[in-house]
Structures are given as structure tokens and as C-alpha cells.
Design a protein around this motif. Structure first.
Motif, PDB file in Angstrom:
ATOM      1  N   GLU A   7      35.443 -14.900  30.833  1.00  0.00           N
ATOM      2  CA  GLU A   7      34.735 -15.955  31.546  1.00  0.00           C
ATOM      3  C   GLU A   7      35.218 -17.319  31.081  1.00  0.00           C
ATOM      4  O   GLU A   7      35.826 -17.443  30.025  1.00  0.00           O
ATOM      5  CB  GLU A   7      33.225 -15.842  31.346  1.00  0.00           C
ATOM      6  CG  GLU A   7      32.805 -15.900  29.890  1.00  0.00           C
ATOM      7  CD  GLU A   7      31.411 -15.364  29.637  1.00  0.00           C
ATOM      8  OE1 GLU A   7      30.873 -14.660  30.503  1.00  0.00           O
ATOM      9  OE2 GLU A   7      30.866 -15.654  28.560  1.00  0.00           O
ATOM     10  N   SER A  23      29.741 -24.185  42.797  1.00  0.00           N
ATOM     11  CA  SER A  23      29.431 -23.054  43.663  1.00  0.00           C
ATOM     12  C   SER A  23      29.731 -23.412  45.115  1.00  0.00           C
ATOM     13  O   SER A  23      30.306 -22.615  45.865  1.00  0.00           O
ATOM     14  CB  SER A  23      27.959 -22.655  43.495  1.00  0.00           C
ATOM     15  OG  SER A  23      27.600 -21.642  44.395  1.00  0.00           O
ATOM     16  N   TRP A  28      31.366 -19.632  45.860  1.00  0.00           N
ATOM     17  CA  TRP A  28      30.950 -18.490  45.039  1.00  0.00           C
ATOM     18  C   TRP A  28      29.442 -18.532  44.846  1.00  0.00           C
ATOM     19  O   TRP A  28      28.860 -19.610  44.648  1.00  0.00           O
ATOM     20  CB  TRP A  28      31.605 -18.540  43.673  1.00  0.00           C
ATOM     21  CG  TRP A  28      33.089 -18.387  43.637  1.00  0.00           C
ATOM     22  CD1 TRP A  28      33.944 -18.256  44.697  1.00  0.00           C
ATOM     23  CD2 TRP A  28      33.909 -18.355  42.469  1.00  0.00           C
ATOM     24  NE1 TRP A  28      35.236 -18.154  44.256  1.00  0.00           N
ATOM     25  CE2 TRP A  28      35.239 -18.208  42.889  1.00  0.00           C
ATOM     26  CE3 TRP A  28      33.623 -18.447  41.108  1.00  0.00           C
ATOM     27  CZ2 TRP A  28      36.298 -18.140  41.996  1.00  0.00           C
ATOM     28  CZ3 TRP A  28      34.679 -18.377  40.224  1.00  0.00           C
ATOM     29  CH2 TRP A  28      36.000 -18.216  40.659  1.00  0.00           C
ATOM     30  N   HIS A  30      25.898 -18.208  42.823  1.00  0.00           N
ATOM     31  CA  HIS A  30      25.549 -18.533  41.438  1.00  0.00           C
ATOM     32  C   HIS A  30      24.096 -18.182  41.164  1.00  0.00           C
ATOM     33  O   HIS A  30      23.302 -18.011  42.088  1.00  0.00           O
ATOM     34  CB  HIS A  30      25.814 -20.016  41.141  1.00  0.00           C
ATOM     35  CG  HIS A  30      24.842 -20.957  41.759  1.00  0.00           C
ATOM     36  ND1 HIS A  30      24.873 -21.293  43.094  1.00  0.00           N
ATOM     37  CD2 HIS A  30      23.793 -21.623  41.235  1.00  0.00           C
ATOM     38  CE1 HIS A  30      23.899 -22.147  43.364  1.00  0.00           C
ATOM     39  NE2 HIS A  30      23.212 -22.364  42.248  1.00  0.00           N
ATOM     40  N   ARG A  39      25.672 -19.349  36.114  1.00  0.00           N
ATOM     41  CA  ARG A  39      26.839 -18.472  36.209  1.00  0.00           C
ATOM     42  C   ARG A  39      27.305 -18.430  37.659  1.00  0.00           C
ATOM     43  O   ARG A  39      26.530 -18.117  38.557  1.00  0.00           O
ATOM     44  CB  ARG A  39      26.520 -17.063  35.742  1.00  0.00           C
ATOM     45  CG  ARG A  39      27.704 -16.095  35.888  1.00  0.00           C
ATOM     46  CD  ARG A  39      27.374 -14.694  35.419  1.00  0.00           C
ATOM     47  NE  ARG A  39      27.155 -14.649  33.993  1.00  0.00           N
ATOM     48  CZ  ARG A  39      28.115 -14.438  33.080  1.00  0.00           C
ATOM     49  NH1 ARG A  39      29.365 -14.270  33.468  1.00  0.00           N
ATOM     50  NH2 ARG A  39      27.829 -14.398  31.802  1.00  0.00           N
ATOM     51  N   LEU A  40      28.587 -18.770  37.867  1.00  0.00           N
ATOM     52  CA  LEU A  40      29.227 -18.595  39.165  1.00  0.00           C
ATOM     53  C   LEU A  40      29.906 -17.245  39.137  1.00  0.00           C
ATOM     54  O   LEU A  40      30.645 -16.938  38.192  1.00  0.00           O
ATOM     55  CB  LEU A  40      30.272 -19.678  39.418  1.00  0.00           C
ATOM     56  CG  LEU A  40      29.805 -20.962  40.087  1.00  0.00           C
ATOM     57  CD1 LEU A  40      28.771 -21.677  39.259  1.00  0.00           C
ATOM     58  CD2 LEU A  40      30.980 -21.841  40.388  1.00  0.00           C
ATOM     59  N   HIS A  41      29.655 -16.452  40.158  1.00  0.00           N
ATOM     60  CA  HIS A  41      30.186 -15.094  40.223  1.00  0.00           C
ATOM     61  C   HIS A  41      31.463 -15.084  41.054  1.00  0.00           C
ATOM     62  O   HIS A  41      31.423 -15.292  42.272  1.00  0.00           O
ATOM     63  CB  HIS A  41      29.151 -14.149  40.823  1.00  0.00           C
ATOM     64  CG  HIS A  41      27.891 -14.113  40.014  1.00  0.00           C
ATOM     65  ND1 HIS A  41      27.750 -13.315  38.911  1.00  0.00           N
ATOM     66  CD2 HIS A  41      26.725 -14.806  40.136  1.00  0.00           C
ATOM     67  CE1 HIS A  41      26.545 -13.489  38.388  1.00  0.00           C
ATOM     68  NE2 HIS A  41      25.905 -14.409  39.111  1.00  0.00           N
ATOM     69  N   ALA A  42      32.583 -14.842  40.373  1.00  0.00           N
ATOM     70  CA  ALA A  42      33.873 -14.812  41.055  1.00  0.00           C
ATOM     71  C   ALA A  42      33.965 -13.571  41.937  1.00  0.00           C
ATOM     72  O   ALA A  42      33.636 -12.468  41.489  1.00  0.00           O
ATOM     73  CB  ALA A  42      35.006 -14.801  40.032  1.00  0.00           C
ATOM     74  N   ASP A  49      34.261 -15.081  35.999  1.00  0.00           N
ATOM     75  CA  ASP A  49      33.058 -15.875  36.237  1.00  0.00           C
ATOM     76  C   ASP A  49      33.136 -17.185  35.459  1.00  0.00           C
ATOM     77  O   ASP A  49      33.807 -17.280  34.427  1.00  0.00           O
ATOM     78  CB  ASP A  49      31.816 -15.120  35.778  1.00  0.00           C
ATOM     79  CG  ASP A  49      31.466 -13.944  36.674  1.00  0.00           C
ATOM     80  OD1 ASP A  49      32.121 -13.747  37.720  1.00  0.00           O
ATOM     81  OD2 ASP A  49      30.517 -13.222  36.316  1.00  0.00           O
ATOM     82  N   TRP A  50      32.438 -18.200  35.951  1.00  0.00           N
ATOM     83  CA  TRP A  50      32.303 -19.480  35.273  1.00  0.00           C
ATOM     84  C   TRP A  50      30.861 -19.610  34.816  1.00  0.00           C
ATOM     85  O   TRP A  50      29.935 -19.293  35.568  1.00  0.00           O
ATOM     86  CB  TRP A  50      32.608 -20.632  36.221  1.00  0.00           C
ATOM     87  CG  TRP A  50      34.010 -20.744  36.714  1.00  0.00           C
ATOM     88  CD1 TRP A  50      34.994 -19.801  36.697  1.00  0.00           C
ATOM     89  CD2 TRP A  50      34.573 -21.888  37.337  1.00  0.00           C
ATOM     90  NE1 TRP A  50      36.122 -20.282  37.277  1.00  0.00           N
ATOM     91  CE2 TRP A  50      35.899 -21.566  37.678  1.00  0.00           C
ATOM     92  CE3 TRP A  50      34.087 -23.139  37.649  1.00  0.00           C
ATOM     93  CZ2 TRP A  50      36.743 -22.469  38.312  1.00  0.00           C
ATOM     94  CZ3 TRP A  50      34.930 -24.052  38.281  1.00  0.00           C
ATOM     95  CH2 TRP A  50      36.245 -23.715  38.597  1.00  0.00           C
TER      96      TRP A  50
END
Length: 117
Positions: A7, A23, A28, A30, A39-42, A49-50
Motif C-alpha cells: 500500500e 477517490s 476508486w 474509498h 483507504r482508496l481501494h485500487a 491501495d492508498w
């Protein structure tokens, strides 16, 4: 034994706002955990993830690491991200670069590269 890139963690004065901004930029989904981290979900195949972590201090110098994005249409993406609140920044460009340097609302630099030909 070995390492796996899992991450990207990004410090932010306002983790909720900055996470929501990215986001929107990336498209993406989040969520916000119990600690207030965003959390941004790739999407599958789009990387890791970020996570945006709240910190009390402001960013004051140029990033030592930054993100590069390759769009299908550079100008359209630059215009779109600027409309979302990014700003152009000068980090010493000469003016003939094939990339555009921008900063997010908290001043983190990133580049939008030229589209693949």
C-alpha cells in the motif's frame, strides 16, 4: 523471504477530504476506518491501495517522491483534475516537457504524462 509492495501511505492535514478528492480523481471507491484513516481501494490490476493518514503538520517542501499518471488524453485529464481542485506548480520545468506538474489540494505534486502514442 522477500517483500511485497502492499500500500501507499500518504500523510494529510485533512485525511477525509484529501482521500475523498483522490477517490474522485482516480474513480476508486474509498472508506474510512475507525481510526479516521481513509483507504482508496485500487481496482484489480491498478496497483496498490492508498491510505490517507491524518497528521498535524502541513507540507512545506517539494515531495521527495511523487506519482506519475498516464492518461488516454493528457489535456482532457489535466483540465478535469484542475476543475476538481488541483493546481499547476512550478518545480523548475523548462516549458517543453511532455508532462504537466500539478499539486493536489494539500500541495502534493504529481504529474500527468503525455498519452501513449
Amino acid at each position: 523471504m522477500g517483500l511485497r509492495f502492499d500500500e501507499i501511505c500518504i500523510d494529510a492535514r485533512d485525511a477525509t477530504a484529501l482521500g475523498a478528492w483522490w477517490s474522485q480523481v482516480l474513480g476508486w471507491p474509498h472508506d474510512i476506518d475507525d481510526d479516521g484513516d481513509v483507504r482508496l481501494h485500487a481496482p484489480t490490476g491498478a496497483g496498490v491501495d492508498w491510505i490517507f493518514l491524518a497528521v498535524p503538520d502541513q507540507k512545506v517542501v517539494k515531495n521527495r517522491i511523487h506519482l506519475d499518471f498516464r492518461p488516454d488524453d493528457q489535456q482532457a485529464e489535466v483540465d478535469r483534475v484542475l476543475a476538481l481542485g488541483a493546481r499547476r506548480v512550478d518545480i523548475g520545468q523548462r516549458g517543453d516537457e511532455s508532462w504537466v506538474v500539478l499539486a493536489d489540494p494539500e500541495g502534493n505534486e504529481f504529474c500527468i504524462l503525455a498519452a501513449d502514442e
